[in-house]
Write an enzyme that holds these catalytic residues in place. Structure first.
Site, PDB file in Angstrom:
ATOM      1  N   HIS A   1       0.828  -1.207   0.000  1.00 22.89           N
ATOM      2  CA  HIS A   1       0.000   0.000   0.000  1.00 22.89           C
ATOM      3  C   HIS A   1       0.861   1.254   0.000  1.00 22.89           C
ATOM      4  O   HIS A   1       0.508   2.255  -0.628  1.00 22.89           O
ATOM      5  CB  HIS A   1      -0.941   0.005   1.209  1.00 22.89           C
ATOM      6  CG  HIS A   1      -1.960   1.097   1.172  1.00 22.89           C
ATOM      7  ND1 HIS A   1      -1.825   2.271   1.891  1.00 22.89           N
ATOM      8  CD2 HIS A   1      -3.131   1.206   0.495  1.00 22.89           C
ATOM      9  CE1 HIS A   1      -2.874   3.040   1.664  1.00 22.89           C
ATOM     10  NE2 HIS A   1      -3.679   2.429   0.817  1.00 22.89           N
ATOM     11  N   CYS A   2       1.994   1.211   0.668  1.00 20.00           N
ATOM     12  CA  CYS A   2       2.876   2.381   0.774  1.00 20.00           C
ATOM     13  C   CYS A   2       3.506   2.772  -0.562  1.00 20.00           C
ATOM     14  O   CYS A   2       3.825   3.939  -0.777  1.00 20.00           O
ATOM     15  CB  CYS A   2       4.002   2.113   1.769  1.00 20.00           C
ATOM     16  SG  CYS A   2       3.491   1.511   3.380  1.00 20.00           S
TER      17      CYS A   2
END
EC number: 3.5.3.12
Length: 369
Positions: free
Chosen positions: A355-356
């Site tokens: 997600h980052c």
């Protein structure tokens, strides 16, 4: 196309939930040798696998420095757009623009301040000026007008929204001394409400144990749908993560969202503690001004750090027996999406996860019913 005056809340723009339709995904190619071992080569393979997986469901654009353009273009399939863009590191979720939409099918961006997760107080690298320019560049690339809030430090991984008026964050991150020390909690919350067009902010106390970004919310919590959430969990009471997760659970269980709904909370069990090996530590160059990682250090390994794509969930694998459990739970939570696991240890070694390293571009035709 340019910088806007006024506020999103006044102009009728909101940040949609990540599970709403996308028209694409952005990533940045990793390379800095003081964060990624062996000059970034192993991490580049992980990034490639994530990009290819997402590209099966929505278009992917990979930004890459001039030094790595030829290499990235050679490594990535032609279905992935590769664009040269200077950067300091490869975490576009944190310093890419926040994308907003309205009910007229229009989109705008927000350009927040970025200081490498804490600036000169406890930031992870210096300088960060190239990263701090990326949001504006992406807005220019997409021909989007944008709001500028450069005096307010905010990373994309530090907030989650449901698209229906609710935002969740952590006190550990947004109230950290290295972000906005001159603002009160109330003032920070007011800014979030004005720029994301939300009516309610829910504050968790802490993020995932030993998360070096001061506890980003996306490593411990995510919205599955409005009123339905997933929380990183462990049953091991001797693990410091247990008390953190329990505290988060209690907060959520005693809150309602902006629409007055109680939360349906799903526990996504994290893997057993993941530690850096001696070989992995030695593969990272030691440079002054960066945050060192030592052999034996625990990494913030969480299955919650996944990407919600059009028709798919791209989630991290850790070579742990709980990989299978995570897959099964995600299949239950997202019956209409394909669940795709990607081995993500090299991303984790850099300080984050799937997600980052991704930033979704919402479908600007998304209209609230």
């Amino acid at each position: 196309m340019g910088q806007l005056k006024g506020l999103p809340v006044e102009d009728g723009f909101r940040m949609p939930g990540e599970y709403e339709p996308h028209i694409g995904c952005f990533m940045i190619w990793p390379e800095r040798p003081d964060n990624w071992r062996l000059g970034g080569k192993p991490a580049q393979q992980n990034y490639k696998e994530v990009a290819v997986a997402i590209s099966n469901f929505e278009p992917v654009t990979m930004f890459v420095s001039p030094n790595q353009y030829k290499n990235a273009r050679k490594e990535l399939p032609d279905t992935i757009r590769v664009i040269e863009m200077s950067n300091d590191d490869a975490w576009i979720r944190d310093y890419g623009p926040s994308f907003l939409v309205n009910d007229k099918g229009e989109m705008r961006g927000v350009d927040w301040g970025f200081n490498a997760w804490g600036g000169l107080l406890d930031g992870l690298y210096f300088p960060w000026d190239k990263d701090n320019q990326i949001a504006k560049k992406v807005c220019d690339l997409e021909r989007l007008d944008y709001y500028s809030q450069k005096d307010f430090i905010l990373e994309g991984c530090s907030i989650h929204v449901d698209g229906e008026g609710t935002l969740v964050t952590t006190e550990e991150c947004l109230l950290s001394e290295g972000r906005n020390p001159n603002l009160t909690k109330i003032e920070i919350e007011q800014t979030l409400k004005k720029y994301f067009h939300v009516q309610k902010v829910i504050w968790l106390k802490h993020g995932f144990y030993l998360d070096e970004t001061n506890g980003h919310v996306d490593n411990i919590f995510n919205f599955v749908a409005p009123g339905e959430v997933v929380l990183s969990w462990t049953d091991n009471k001797s693990d410091p993560q247990y008390e953190i997760s329990r505290e988060c659970y209690d907060i959520l269980a005693n809150q309602t969202d902006a629409k007055g709904r109680t939360f349906m909370i799903h526990k996504l069990h994290c893997p057993d503690p993941v530690l850096i090996t001696q070989t992995e530590s030695e593969g990272v160059e030691a440079i002054n001004g960066t945050f060192p990682r030592q052999a034996g250090d625990r990494l913030a390994a969480s299955y919650v750090n996944y990407y919600t794509a059009n028709g798919a969930i791209i989630f991290p694998l850790f070579d742990d027996p709980k990989d299978k459990d995570a897959q099964e739970l995600l299949e239950q939570l997202y019956p209409d999406r394909k669940i795709v696991g990607i081995k993500a240890r090299e991303i984790l070694l850099g300080g984050g996860n799937i997600h980052c390293i991704t930033q979704h571009l919402p479908d600007k035709s998304t209209i609230r019913e």
